[in-house]
Design an enzyme around this catalytic site. Structure first.
Site, PDB file in Angstrom:
ATOM      1  N   GLY A 231     -31.989   2.717  25.479  1.00 18.20           N
ATOM      2  CA  GLY A 231     -31.282   1.822  26.395  1.00 18.20           C
ATOM      3  C   GLY A 231     -31.139   2.442  27.770  1.00 18.20           C
ATOM      4  O   GLY A 231     -31.368   1.796  28.796  1.00 18.20           O
ATOM      5  N   ASP A 232     -30.772   3.701  27.804  1.00 22.86           N
ATOM      6  CA  ASP A 232     -30.645   4.430  29.065  1.00 22.86           C
ATOM      7  C   ASP A 232     -32.006   4.791  29.656  1.00 22.86           C
ATOM      8  O   ASP A 232     -32.233   4.651  30.859  1.00 22.86           O
ATOM      9  CB  ASP A 232     -29.855   5.721  28.844  1.00 22.86           C
ATOM     10  CG  ASP A 232     -28.361   5.488  28.748  1.00 22.86           C
ATOM     11  OD1 ASP A 232     -27.753   5.175  29.784  1.00 22.86           O
ATOM     12  OD2 ASP A 232     -27.807   5.617  27.653  1.00 22.86           O
ATOM     13  N   ILE A 233     -32.889   5.292  28.801  1.00 23.94           N
ATOM     14  CA  ILE A 233     -34.176   5.796  29.286  1.00 23.94           C
ATOM     15  C   ILE A 233     -35.019   4.680  29.883  1.00 23.94           C
ATOM     16  O   ILE A 233     -35.625   4.846  30.953  1.00 23.94           O
ATOM     17  CB  ILE A 233     -34.915   6.524  28.153  1.00 23.94           C
ATOM     18  CG1 ILE A 233     -34.167   7.811  27.787  1.00 23.94           C
ATOM     19  CG2 ILE A 233     -36.349   6.853  28.557  1.00 23.94           C
ATOM     20  CD1 ILE A 233     -34.628   8.462  26.509  1.00 23.94           C
TER      21      ILE A 233
END
Length: 395
Positions: free
Chosen positions: A167-169
């Site tokens: 989700g962040d990457i």
């Protein structure tokens, strides 16, 4: 020019993962990334383990090639210094909850008045528009909401979070792509713009064929374990001493696989001639492949399949990834010297440019390590001026 983004100055207000990942990409490609952190606290991830002494390995792996300055943006004096830095910057990146920068009087609408060429990149959980825009989010939240968890896990099992914080990457990668696109537009027009990237949007964007499968068939995709939802065979099979991933992605590769399995009859079988048929008759076919693969070791199958060009690979644990000759040859594990933590291994730069290769030129900074250097370099401050400001506790 030795690196692609040499000469691009980035003011980095981000913390934890999505934003720092985006600015790490820019830094690896040559941008001068100045990480602006809260005095005495810094990026939240400085408190995340594991630690080497008092230094976070998590933080160090995401903030290489950056310089750190501490600045308390709640102070009017500090905000004034930030505004002066904006005049000299190309890009500012933040991943606060939408509205935070506006409350500080430092939102895009204000900053573009100061520097119309500025690229303002905002990475947030749900973006700067829409009914969820002010909601908080972390990786697990957007993995859940974005659908990726619902199609990950064992067949008939519970939805499973993807191991790395995708989700962040994904948001970090899309943010860096947006910044590069905006820089190109500015190169042509001289005008900056806002880049608004939402973690949830990025999860929807990487659902691959799950959306199209649902739209076309009306069937809601579910976890299918390690098999591919559309290609057969495309999954791990047990060998004598472990498992091997085999991906026969077309009918030609399927025929080659059948030949080396000494099951040429399967290639011509009316149930298995095409990928569509193999999908339809998967439950019949899989045990036959599994029986054949179980006769040799993983390494033996690697050699055999490589010889005929059928994509394959062992399921490496992380320790084996670090020892893989291809990973090593591509310089994807590098070792750097940190002033406090000493030598540390981390992933290398995956984008290989022939003329302006990226590189890891400096370790992650200590908190505020470059404050004086940056104030002198960008704002032209003297030692006396810096000493005077130090008394205001804005650093």
């Amino acid at each position: 020019m030795n690196q692609a983004l040499e000469g691009i100055k980035v003011l980095d207000l981000t913390r934890v993962l999505a934003g720092p990942y985006a600015t790490m990409i820019l830094a690896d490609l040559g941008a001068d990334v100045i990480k602006i952190e809260m005095p005495n606290i810094g990026d939240d991830s400085r408190q995340f383990g594991p630690f080497v002494g008092e230094e976070s390995a998590y933080f160090m792996s995401l903030n290489r090639n950056k310089r750190s300055i501490t600045l308390n943006l709640k102070s009017e004096t500090a905000k004034g210094l930030f505004v002066e830095m904006i005049k000299e910057a190309d890009v500012v990146v933040e991943n606060f909850r939408p509205g935070t920068m506006e409350k500080l009087g430092l939102g895009y609408d204000e900053l573009k008045k100061i520097n119309p060429r500025i690229i303002y990149a905002a990475s947030s959980g749900f973006g700067h528009t829409g009914p969820y825009s002010k909601r908080a989010a972390y990786d697990g939240v957007v993995q859940a909401m974005g659908g990726i968890m619902s199609i990950t896990g064992e067949k008939n099992g519970k939805p499973t979070r993807v191991g790395p914080s995708i989700g962040d990457i994904a948001a970090g990668m899309f943010t860096s792509i947006g910044i590069l696109a905006a820089l190109q537009y500015r190169n042509v027009t001289g005008v900056g713009q806002k880049v608004d990237v939402a973690m949830l949007d990025c999860q929807v964007a990487i659902l691959e064929n799950a959306i199209s499968r649902y739209v076309v068939t009306g069937e809601i995709p579910n976890p299918a374990g390690n098999r591919h939802s559309s290609i057969v065979p495309f999954e791990p099979f047990e060998t004598v001493d472990g498992e091997i991933m085999i991906a026969a992605g077309n009918d030609t590769l399927w025929t080659k696989l059948c030949e080396v399995m000494e099951r040429r009859d399967l290639a011509d079988h009316e149930f298995f001639k095409t990928n569509l048929l193999r999908n339809t008759n998967y439950d019949i076919l899989r045990p036959m492949i599994a029986e054949a693969i179980k006769t040799k070791t993983t390494y033996e199958w690697q050699e055999i399949l490589d010889r005929v060009g059928v994509p394959n690979g062992p399921i490496n644990t992380v320790d084996k990834v670090l020892q893989d000759p291809q990973v090593i040859a591509r310089e994807m594990i590098v070792e750097i010297e940190h002033p406090v933590a000493g030598r540390l291994k981390m992933p290398g730069v995956p984008v290989k440019l022939s003329e302006t290769p990226g590189s890891i030129r400096r370790p992650a900074p200590l908190l505020g390590q470059h404050t004086e250097e940056i104030l002198k370099e960008i704002l032209g401050f003297t030692n006396e001026k810096i000493d005077e400001l130090m008394k205001e506790n804005i650093f």
